[in-house]
Design a protein around this motif. Sequence first.
Motif, PDB file in Angstrom:
ATOM      1  N   ASN A   1      37.656  44.373  49.098  1.00 33.57           N
ATOM      2  CA  ASN A   1      36.314  44.593  50.020  1.00 33.57           C
ATOM      3  C   ASN A   1      36.807  45.563  51.027  1.00 33.57           C
ATOM      4  N   GLN A   2      37.885  45.615  51.527  1.00 30.95           N
ATOM      5  CA  GLN A   2      38.341  46.135  52.470  1.00 30.95           C
ATOM      6  C   GLN A   2      38.637  47.739  52.164  1.00 30.95           C
ATOM      7  N   HIS A   3      38.990  48.016  51.080  1.00 35.69           N
ATOM      8  CA  HIS A   3      39.557  49.245  50.639  1.00 35.69           C
ATOM      9  C   HIS A   3      38.505  49.831  49.589  1.00 35.69           C
ATOM     10  N   LEU A   4      37.348  49.151  48.977  1.00 33.28           N
ATOM     11  CA  LEU A   4      36.520  49.656  48.116  1.00 33.28           C
ATOM     12  C   LEU A   4      37.146  49.805  46.822  1.00 33.28           C
ATOM     13  N   LEU A   5      37.957  48.754  46.469  1.00 37.72           N
ATOM     14  CA  LEU A   5      38.344  48.552  45.019  1.00 37.72           C
ATOM     15  C   LEU A   5      37.619  48.306  44.146  1.00 37.72           C
ATOM     16  N   ASN A   6      37.686  48.431  42.653  1.00 36.21           N
ATOM     17  CA  ASN A   6      37.217  47.808  41.601  1.00 36.21           C
ATOM     18  C   ASN A   6      37.926  47.065  41.169  1.00 36.21           C
ATOM     19  N   ILE A   7      37.948  45.417  40.962  1.00 32.31           N
ATOM     20  CA  ILE A   7      39.066  44.567  40.531  1.00 32.31           C
ATOM     21  C   ILE A   7      38.276  43.800  39.500  1.00 32.31           C
ATOM     22  N   ASP A   8      37.314  44.079  38.760  1.00 29.71           N
ATOM     23  CA  ASP A   8      36.713  43.307  37.652  1.00 29.71           C
ATOM     24  C   ASP A   8      37.901  43.028  36.782  1.00 29.71           C
ATOM     25  N   PHE A   9      38.779  43.978  36.398  1.00 29.36           N
ATOM     26  CA  PHE A   9      39.574  43.591  35.400  1.00 29.36           C
ATOM     27  C   PHE A   9      40.698  42.641  35.705  1.00 29.36           C
ATOM     28  N   ALA A  10      40.811  42.471  36.905  1.00 32.28           N
ATOM     29  CA  ALA A  10      41.714  41.172  37.451  1.00 32.28           C
ATOM     30  C   ALA A  10      40.707  39.906  37.529  1.00 32.28           C
ATOM     31  N   LEU A  11      39.558  40.128  38.003  1.00 26.81           N
ATOM     32  CA  LEU A  11      38.656  38.888  37.640  1.00 26.81           C
ATOM     33  C   LEU A  11      38.474  38.598  36.441  1.00 26.81           C
ATOM     34  N   ASP A  12      38.294  39.449  35.465  1.00 19.72           N
ATOM     35  CA  ASP A  12      38.197  39.055  33.955  1.00 19.72           C
ATOM     36  C   ASP A  12      39.589  38.487  33.191  1.00 19.72           C
TER      37      ASP A  12
END
Length: 265
Positions: A151-162
């Motif tokens: 959230n702070q650095h505007l990253l996409n972490i969908d791969f980590a959540l998946d």
Amino acid sequence: MDAIKDLANVYNTIHHWDKVDKLADALERKVDFQLELQSRRRKNIKRVAFYPIFTYKAYANLLKASVCEARKEFEKALEYTDIYAKVVEVSNPTEEEQILIDRFKGWAEGNRYLYRLSSGKHEVIEYYLDYLESNPHEILIAFVNIVQSANQHLLNIDFALDRFDSYITDFNTERHLEGTYNQQMLNHRYIRFYYELAKYRLHQQKYMMGIEALLTSLELASSSRDDLMSIKLIDLYGKFRSQATIEQEELYTGLITNRSIENYI
């Protein structure tokens, strides 16, 4: 030393960082005094604490690293991490000492990834995820920080959540366990995780998923009487209320109504 350690843990839990910092200094001074005392005596003296004495010096520096993390002083947190990792490098350890040495080394490895990620070094995330697969007991607190960093650095972490979807799904079961002191302490981590996840999904414009996570966090915050998080969640809901489904709006209204009745009583 045990009393100072336990008191520092209490203040750490309620985020009184100045107190934690002072107690960590006091703990380290006590350890240094005991080590100096032992060095002056020719005969072995009786054990003066529950754990081997060197572990208290290591723990004092781990506490200082936690304080630096809370203050977003990540480089200093890494310095204290290096200190406690070095402190536990003792020669000819006993079986008990080796168990504690391995524990501190594990904490050091995970915390190094955490502090680097939090400071914006996003390239460590894959290594962090590999570490978590071998240390599943740290997944909850790690993902609080991973999603917060996203959230702070505007990253996409969908791969980590998946990748950790099965563990995250289990949170929905674990968070309903009640009745123990430790579980109550964990509740705050669940609240924070779902709050950060809600912000992440809402930023992606995945409104249904985001509001679902928000309501989960609000339900926990309300039952835990966490007023600060409840206010944050109500404010966040207000910004995206127009995106809520009828069912989500009804659930939100019910949570707010129940909380208002509890406060009135």
